[in-house]
Design a protein around this motif. Sequence first.
Motif, PDB file in Angstrom:
ATOM      1  N   ASP A 189      -3.904  11.131 -32.253  1.00  7.15           N
ATOM      2  CA  ASP A 189      -2.483  11.108 -32.581  1.00  7.15           C
ATOM      3  C   ASP A 189      -1.632  11.335 -31.329  1.00  7.15           C
ATOM      4  O   ASP A 189      -0.618  10.663 -31.131  1.00  7.15           O
ATOM      5  CB  ASP A 189      -2.155  12.172 -33.623  1.00  7.15           C
ATOM      6  N   LEU A 190      -2.046  12.275 -30.504  1.00  8.91           N
ATOM      7  CA  LEU A 190      -1.290  12.575 -29.290  1.00  8.91           C
ATOM      8  C   LEU A 190      -1.362  11.422 -28.299  1.00  8.91           C
ATOM      9  O   LEU A 190      -0.371  11.088 -27.643  1.00  8.91           O
ATOM     10  CB  LEU A 190      -1.799  13.868 -28.655  1.00  8.91           C
ATOM     11  N   LEU A 191      -2.527  10.818 -28.183  1.00 10.30           N
ATOM     12  CA  LEU A 191      -2.657   9.663 -27.290  1.00 10.30           C
ATOM     13  C   LEU A 191      -1.819   8.491 -27.804  1.00 10.30           C
ATOM     14  O   LEU A 191      -1.154   7.795 -27.026  1.00 10.30           O
ATOM     15  CB  LEU A 191      -4.126   9.257 -27.163  1.00 10.30           C
ATOM     16  N   THR A 195       8.501  16.833 -21.309  1.00  9.62           N
ATOM     17  CA  THR A 195       8.181  18.253 -21.491  1.00  9.62           C
ATOM     18  C   THR A 195       7.942  18.580 -22.961  1.00  9.62           C
ATOM     19  O   THR A 195       7.164  19.481 -23.284  1.00  9.62           O
ATOM     20  CB  THR A 195       9.301  19.136 -20.922  1.00  9.62           C
ATOM     21  N   GLY A 196       8.580  17.835 -23.868  1.00 10.89           N
ATOM     22  CA  GLY A 196       8.279  18.012 -25.284  1.00 10.89           C
ATOM     23  C   GLY A 196       6.839  17.644 -25.596  1.00 10.89           C
ATOM     24  O   GLY A 196       6.161  18.322 -26.390  1.00 10.89           O
ATOM     25  N   LEU A 197       6.346  16.567 -24.972  1.00 10.08           N
ATOM     26  CA  LEU A 197       4.944  16.189 -25.142  1.00 10.08           C
ATOM     27  C   LEU A 197       4.024  17.267 -24.571  1.00 10.08           C
ATOM     28  O   LEU A 197       2.995  17.599 -25.173  1.00 10.08           O
ATOM     29  CB  LEU A 197       4.687  14.848 -24.459  1.00 10.08           C
ATOM     30  N   VAL A 198       4.381  17.809 -23.428  1.00 11.00           N
ATOM     31  CA  VAL A 198       3.589  18.894 -22.844  1.00 11.00           C
ATOM     32  C   VAL A 198       3.480  20.070 -23.826  1.00 11.00           C
ATOM     33  O   VAL A 198       2.399  20.627 -24.039  1.00 11.00           O
ATOM     34  CB  VAL A 198       4.207  19.370 -21.508  1.00 11.00           C
ATOM     35  N   LEU A 199       4.603  20.434 -24.427  1.00 16.47           N
ATOM     36  CA  LEU A 199       4.600  21.551 -25.373  1.00 16.47           C
ATOM     37  C   LEU A 199       3.710  21.264 -26.574  1.00 16.47           C
ATOM     38  O   LEU A 199       2.933  22.123 -27.012  1.00 16.47           O
ATOM     39  CB  LEU A 199       6.023  21.857 -25.830  1.00 16.47           C
ATOM     40  N   ILE A 230       1.166  19.136 -26.792  1.00 20.49           N
ATOM     41  CA  ILE A 230      -0.244  19.122 -26.378  1.00 20.49           C
ATOM     42  C   ILE A 230      -0.744  20.530 -26.137  1.00 20.49           C
ATOM     43  O   ILE A 230      -1.861  20.889 -26.529  1.00 20.49           O
ATOM     44  CB  ILE A 230      -0.420  18.249 -25.119  1.00 20.49           C
ATOM     45  N   ALA A 231       0.091  21.356 -25.509  1.00 19.74           N
ATOM     46  CA  ALA A 231      -0.305  22.746 -25.268  1.00 19.74           C
ATOM     47  C   ALA A 231      -0.559  23.471 -26.581  1.00 19.74           C
ATOM     48  O   ALA A 231      -1.549  24.210 -26.724  1.00 19.74           O
ATOM     49  CB  ALA A 231       0.767  23.466 -24.458  1.00 19.74           C
ATOM     50  N   ASP A 232       0.309  23.275 -27.563  1.00 22.41           N
ATOM     51  CA  ASP A 232       0.123  23.919 -28.864  1.00 22.41           C
ATOM     52  C   ASP A 232      -1.169  23.463 -29.537  1.00 22.41           C
ATOM     53  O   ASP A 232      -1.878  24.264 -30.155  1.00 22.41           O
ATOM     54  CB  ASP A 232       1.315  23.623 -29.772  1.00 22.41           C
ATOM     55  N   ALA A 233      -1.465  22.175 -29.419  1.00 22.83           N
ATOM     56  CA  ALA A 233      -2.622  21.626 -30.116  1.00 22.83           C
ATOM     57  C   ALA A 233      -3.936  21.952 -29.416  1.00 22.83           C
ATOM     58  O   ALA A 233      -4.932  22.275 -30.072  1.00 22.83           O
ATOM     59  CB  ALA A 233      -2.471  20.106 -30.250  1.00 22.83           C
ATOM     60  N   LEU A 283      -3.559  16.751 -19.011  1.00 20.70           N
ATOM     61  CA  LEU A 283      -3.739  17.942 -19.846  1.00 20.70           C
ATOM     62  C   LEU A 283      -5.056  17.900 -20.610  1.00 20.70           C
ATOM     63  O   LEU A 283      -5.607  18.960 -20.949  1.00 20.70           O
ATOM     64  CB  LEU A 283      -2.560  18.079 -20.795  1.00 20.70           C
ATOM     65  N   SER A 284      -5.599  16.716 -20.862  1.00 24.00           N
ATOM     66  CA  SER A 284      -6.921  16.656 -21.496  1.00 24.00           C
ATOM     67  C   SER A 284      -7.993  17.175 -20.548  1.00 24.00           C
ATOM     68  O   SER A 284      -8.943  17.851 -20.974  1.00 24.00           O
ATOM     69  CB  SER A 284      -7.238  15.218 -21.932  1.00 24.00           C
TER      70      SER A 284
END
Length: 406
Positions: free
Chosen positions: A4-6, A317-321, A323-326, A395-396
């Motif tokens: 989903d993130l990708l 940065t929203g995507l970073v957040l 991904i970090a949460d997940a 981040l992966s």
Amino acid sequence: MTDDLLARATALDAADPLAAFRDRFVPTSAVSYLDGNSLGRPLEATARLLDDFVRGQWGGRLIRGWTDGWMDWPLTLGDRLGAVALGAAAGQTVVADSTTVLLYKLTRAAVDARPDRRTVVLDTDNFPTDRYILEGIAAERGLTLHWIETDPVTGVHPAQVADAVGPDTALVLFSHVAYRSGWLADVAEINRIAHAAGALTLWDLCHSAGSVPIRLDEWGVDLAVGCSYKYLNGGPGAPAFGYLRQGLQDELRQPIQGWMGHRAVFEMGPGYQPASGARALLSGTPPILAMVPMHANLDMLAEAGIEAVRTKSLLLTGLVLDIADAWLTPLGVEVVSPREPERRGGHVTLRRAGFEELLEPLWDSGVIPDYRRPDGLRIGPAPLSTSFTEVHHGLSILRDLAEKQR
């Protein structure tokens, strides 16, 4: 969730109106460069301009280049920077020196202009140079520093400033975007509070110029300083810029009286007479070669538009957040940056004990974030050179290394 993130990153890239700008940068061997908040990537146009400058202007015109226009570059580039990135009308911004030197000049000018006031307000989590410069000037001028204790996650709030300023406050100094957490300060409201107390304001724009819209004139900023090697892609050690509000230019006098700030540079007279306007902020010979990249970078930023850059920055940065949460929070990683878009600058800081041990394996994998002691990784995607899938990929790899470390 990974798929989903990708899929989301891929869709964001497909819809990105700034995507084509990535092709204007010199290719890099990094698979995920996440340190645009510390050092921006070079442009292909910069390489061409530097070659043309060395062979054509410097090599061809030699010393005649000064009369061809070099002498005015600190002012003309300053005006262009003011228009494209700072919200500053012409005649208030110069390109010169380093951030440290300009901080010294502007701080000394400010406190010397308020001799009946002996206090300077600043915060404990500001960038070290800002704090060190103020400590030195306080010792030099017999001033008192009033320290606001700030949470590295949130930064300075207007209410804290209101509690700190008073009739003895000469100057307040803060960063627009906090270097550690990315907290975006409420410049206009803090200025209003400081001015109501009769104090001047000085803002450090190093982590916002070229990434976050800035409106120096509209916000009533008195003085500002910033660097050009982060989101402005000026290169290692690129010159800084200083801003002095029009209404203060006849009142404030910076202390480093060099020949370039004289009213008649080539008169070589017996005494110092400051130039009028922002030119008085200059001291020594301008770093002309180091200014060359700014021409290409300001052209690109003007074409892209700072509002579009900000829109993409918040998406990145929203995507970073997310991904970090997940992926990372379950591994003991803490997000120590604002989640509210209106309070978040251009980077996100992640914190976990032992992150320093991951730097070398990250670099070996082609992932380059920024590390800040004791345990913070700053993820700083630059909107004009970073793709969403690049963030996802970097981040992966961080996730896989953090899992292995754990």
